[in-house]
Design a protein around this motif. Structure first.
Motif, mmCIF file in Angstrom:
data_model
loop_
_atom_site.group_PDB
_atom_site.id
_atom_site.type_symbol
_atom_site.label_atom_id
_atom_site.label_comp_id
_atom_site.label_asym_id
_atom_site.label_seq_id
_atom_site.Cartn_x
_atom_site.Cartn_y
_atom_site.Cartn_z
ATOM 1 N N LEU A 238 26.847 -2.984 71.308
ATOM 2 C CA LEU A 238 25.325 -2.063 71.122
ATOM 3 C C LEU A 238 24.554 -1.401 72.423
ATOM 4 O O LEU A 238 24.746 -1.827 73.549
ATOM 5 C CB LEU A 238 24.349 -3.886 70.542
ATOM 6 C CG LEU A 238 23.003 -3.527 70.014
ATOM 7 C CD1 LEU A 238 23.251 -2.951 68.105
ATOM 8 C CD2 LEU A 238 22.445 -4.587 69.831
ATOM 9 N N ASN A 239 23.986 -0.747 72.029
ATOM 10 C CA ASN A 239 23.562 0.305 72.404
ATOM 11 C C ASN A 239 22.418 -0.078 73.231
ATOM 12 O O ASN A 239 21.654 -0.770 72.886
ATOM 13 C CB ASN A 239 23.195 1.685 71.576
ATOM 14 C CG ASN A 239 22.340 2.954 72.278
ATOM 15 O OD1 ASN A 239 21.699 2.448 73.863
ATOM 16 N ND2 ASN A 239 23.076 4.074 72.732
ATOM 17 N N PRO A 240 22.330 -0.335 74.409
ATOM 18 C CA PRO A 240 21.186 -0.989 75.331
ATOM 19 C C PRO A 240 19.996 -0.262 74.655
ATOM 20 O O PRO A 240 19.263 -1.140 75.697
ATOM 21 C CB PRO A 240 21.523 -0.319 77.173
ATOM 22 C CG PRO A 240 22.218 0.368 76.281
ATOM 23 C CD PRO A 240 23.235 0.793 75.948
ATOM 24 N N ASN A 241 19.803 0.945 74.727
ATOM 25 C CA ASN A 241 19.284 1.322 73.871
ATOM 26 C C ASN A 241 18.448 1.075 72.477
ATOM 27 O O ASN A 241 17.656 1.259 71.675
ATOM 28 C CB ASN A 241 18.264 3.033 74.081
ATOM 29 C CG ASN A 241 18.822 3.444 75.611
ATOM 30 O OD1 ASN A 241 18.343 2.160 76.733
ATOM 31 N ND2 ASN A 241 19.235 4.487 75.556
ATOM 32 N N ILE B 187 16.479 10.550 66.465
ATOM 33 C CA ILE B 187 17.605 8.947 65.889
ATOM 34 C C ILE B 187 17.748 8.268 67.369
ATOM 35 O O ILE B 187 18.488 7.180 67.430
ATOM 36 C CB ILE B 187 18.076 9.312 64.720
ATOM 37 C CG1 ILE B 187 17.575 10.149 63.825
ATOM 38 C CG2 ILE B 187 19.332 7.914 64.601
ATOM 39 C CD1 ILE B 187 18.438 10.613 62.465
ATOM 40 N N LEU B 188 19.180 9.274 67.671
ATOM 41 C CA LEU B 188 19.659 8.375 68.749
ATOM 42 C C LEU B 188 18.770 8.631 69.815
ATOM 43 O O LEU B 188 18.987 9.324 71.123
ATOM 44 C CB LEU B 188 20.925 9.190 69.005
ATOM 45 C CG LEU B 188 21.651 9.647 67.587
ATOM 46 C CD1 LEU B 188 23.340 10.940 68.479
ATOM 47 C CD2 LEU B 188 22.679 8.445 67.861
ATOM 48 N N ARG B 189 17.519 7.438 70.104
ATOM 49 C CA ARG B 189 16.835 6.777 71.021
ATOM 50 C C ARG B 189 17.375 7.628 72.525
ATOM 51 O O ARG B 189 18.033 6.251 72.695
ATOM 52 C CB ARG B 189 16.357 5.790 71.017
ATOM 53 C CG ARG B 189 15.068 5.886 68.789
ATOM 54 C CD ARG B 189 15.363 4.802 68.432
ATOM 55 N NE ARG B 189 14.704 4.420 67.285
ATOM 56 C CZ ARG B 189 14.936 5.159 66.181
ATOM 57 N NH1 ARG B 189 15.957 5.732 65.853
ATOM 58 N NH2 ARG B 189 13.648 5.247 65.337
ATOM 59 N N THR B 190 16.388 7.884 73.652
ATOM 60 C CA THR B 190 16.565 7.747 74.981
ATOM 61 C C THR B 190 15.410 6.785 75.488
ATOM 62 O O THR B 190 14.624 7.724 74.641
ATOM 63 C CB THR B 190 16.912 8.302 75.558
ATOM 64 O OG1 THR B 190 16.062 9.784 75.074
ATOM 65 C CG2 THR B 190 18.155 9.291 74.766
ATOM 66 N N PRO B 191 15.417 6.307 76.802
ATOM 67 C CA PRO B 191 13.999 5.820 77.170
ATOM 68 C C PRO B 191 13.158 6.860 77.565
ATOM 69 O O PRO B 191 13.638 8.214 78.297
ATOM 70 C CB PRO B 191 14.534 4.755 77.831
ATOM 71 C CG PRO B 191 15.606 4.922 78.473
ATOM 72 C CD PRO B 191 16.234 5.884 77.261
#
Length: 121
Positions: free
Chosen positions: A71-74, A117-121
């Protein structure tokens, strides 16, 4: 938010192969591509197209699907409502992960830009 044990069990036992064609139809109907769908799934799970084909062929349940995923950490940045549930309030980890995937597919179908969509913090 608590989901019922029956609801969680139904999701855990549902196969990815049974849902995947609906994801494809949903995004293509709105002018998006299977490659974009795979990009979204890869961002969340780490699975490439070859992995997805294998999981479909094996008729992997969502429980098996997410057991094998990285799972992606974000992923926790995915919020909002899907299927009548606020994602950030779902307490069952597997149900939350499946709803993450549903939400990303929904956003793709609605035409949201890929970088959103491809979230970044």
């Amino acid at each position: 938010m608590n989901t019922t044990p029956e609801h969680d069990q139904r999701i855990a036992n549902m196969t990815f192969a049974s849902v995947y064609p609906h994801y494809v139809a949903k995004v293509e109907k709105k002018g998006r591509t299977v490659d974009e769908l795979h990009q979204v799934i890869a961002w969340l799970t780490g699975f490439n197209s070859k992995d997805l084909k294998r999981l479909i062929k094996e008729k992997a349940t969502f429980a098996q699907f997410f057991e094998q995923a990285t799972l992606n950490p974000n992923a926790s940045l995915i919020t909002g409502s899907i299927c009548g549930y606020r994602i950030e309030e779902i307490e069952t980890p597997l149900t939350k992960q499946v709803r993450y995937l549903d939400k990303l597919v929904d956003e793709l179908a609605k035409g949201r830009k890929m970088e959103k969509i491809l979230r970044t913090p």
